[in-house]
Scaffold this active site. Structure first.
Site, short mmCIF file in Angstrom:
data_model
loop_
_atom_site.label_atom_id
_atom_site.label_comp_id
_atom_site.label_asym_id
_atom_site.label_seq_id
_atom_site.Cartn_x
_atom_site.Cartn_y
_atom_site.Cartn_z
N ARG A 148 0.84 -1.20 0.00
CA ARG A 148 0.00 0.00 0.00
C ARG A 148 0.87 1.24 0.00
O ARG A 148 1.77 1.40 0.84
CB ARG A 148 -0.91 0.01 1.25
CG ARG A 148 -1.63 1.34 1.49
CD ARG A 148 -3.02 1.32 0.98
NE ARG A 148 -3.68 2.61 1.04
CZ ARG A 148 -4.60 2.96 1.93
NH1 ARG A 148 -4.97 2.11 2.86
NH2 ARG A 148 -5.16 4.14 1.87
N ARG A 172 -6.80 0.25 -3.74
CA ARG A 172 -5.69 -0.14 -2.87
C ARG A 172 -5.56 -1.65 -2.74
O ARG A 172 -6.54 -2.38 -2.86
CB ARG A 172 -5.85 0.48 -1.50
CG ARG A 172 -7.16 0.10 -0.85
CD ARG A 172 -7.64 1.06 0.17
NE ARG A 172 -7.91 2.33 -0.43
CZ ARG A 172 -8.40 3.37 0.19
NH1 ARG A 172 -8.69 3.31 1.44
NH2 ARG A 172 -8.63 4.50 -0.43
N ASP A 221 -6.36 -2.02 2.95
CA ASP A 221 -6.74 -0.90 3.81
C ASP A 221 -7.12 -1.50 5.16
O ASP A 221 -7.97 -2.39 5.23
CB ASP A 221 -7.92 -0.16 3.19
CG ASP A 221 -8.28 1.12 3.93
OD1 ASP A 221 -7.40 1.72 4.58
OD2 ASP A 221 -9.45 1.53 3.86
N ASP A 263 -8.36 -0.20 8.88
CA ASP A 263 -8.85 0.95 9.65
C ASP A 263 -9.19 0.53 11.07
O ASP A 263 -9.81 -0.52 11.28
CB ASP A 263 -10.11 1.53 9.01
CG ASP A 263 -9.85 2.29 7.73
OD1 ASP A 263 -8.75 2.84 7.58
OD2 ASP A 263 -10.74 2.32 6.87
#
Length: 173
Positions: free
Chosen positions: A88, A97, A100, A102
């Site tokens: 990434r 991407r 990811d 989070d």
């Protein structure tokens, strides 16, 4: 007294090192476990269209409950390090991407800093691709600052977002 869990969201829409996005999500969890993060529960994989460019490849998304003694800042830094390990590179907001990760919720607390830490995730309540997998593993979860049940947040989503987000297969744990 039991503390609230920690939840992370996982997403990918580009292949990484010859792996599909779904394979990347599974390997990312393994990479976290290799660094001492316990994966307590994992949702199914979910499909969602790319945004803001719907012509880009669709995303595979999931949510995991994890356990760690890391601080929120240290955990976010570790999530970003794993993203980088998988290739990434952050150039443009909301671009496609390979991975990811989070930080959605850290023990029900509120954490912010100048370096990008913002927990609970500020757009969590607007995202079917996060709420649906989260509800799968935490059906009684409520927003930490606004005790709004997850079912209520899902019901408030636009019907087209709900229709476009679908379960791909059963979770691994």
């Amino acid at each position: 007294m039991k503390t609230s869990p920690i939840y992370i969201a996982l997403g990918a829409n580009l292949p990484s090192a010859g792996r599909s996005p779904a394979q990347t999500l599974a390997l990312a969890l393994e990479a976290l476990e290799a660094r001492g993060i316990a994966v307590v529960a994992r949702s199914s994989d979910w499909h969602s269209p790319a945004w803001p460019d719907p012509s880009a490849p669709a995303y595979v998304n999931a949510v995991a409950e994890i356990a760690t003694d890391l601080s929120p800042r240290a955990l976010l830094d570790l999530l970003h390090a794993v993203e980088a390990e998988f290739g990434r590179v952050r150039h443009i907001r909301w671009e496609s991407r390979v991975l990811d990760l989070d930080l959605l919720d850290y023990h029900g607390g509120r954490f912010t800093d100048e370096a990008g830490l913002d927990v609970p995730h500020p757009r969590l309540a607007d995202r079917a691709f996060v709420l649906l997998p989260l509800a799968e593993i935490a059906p009684h979860w409520c927003q930490p600052e606004n005790p709004r049940p997850i079912a209520e947040m899902i019901a408030a989503l636009p019907p087209e977002d709900l229709a476009a987000t679908r379960k791909l297969h059963t979770g691994l744990r």
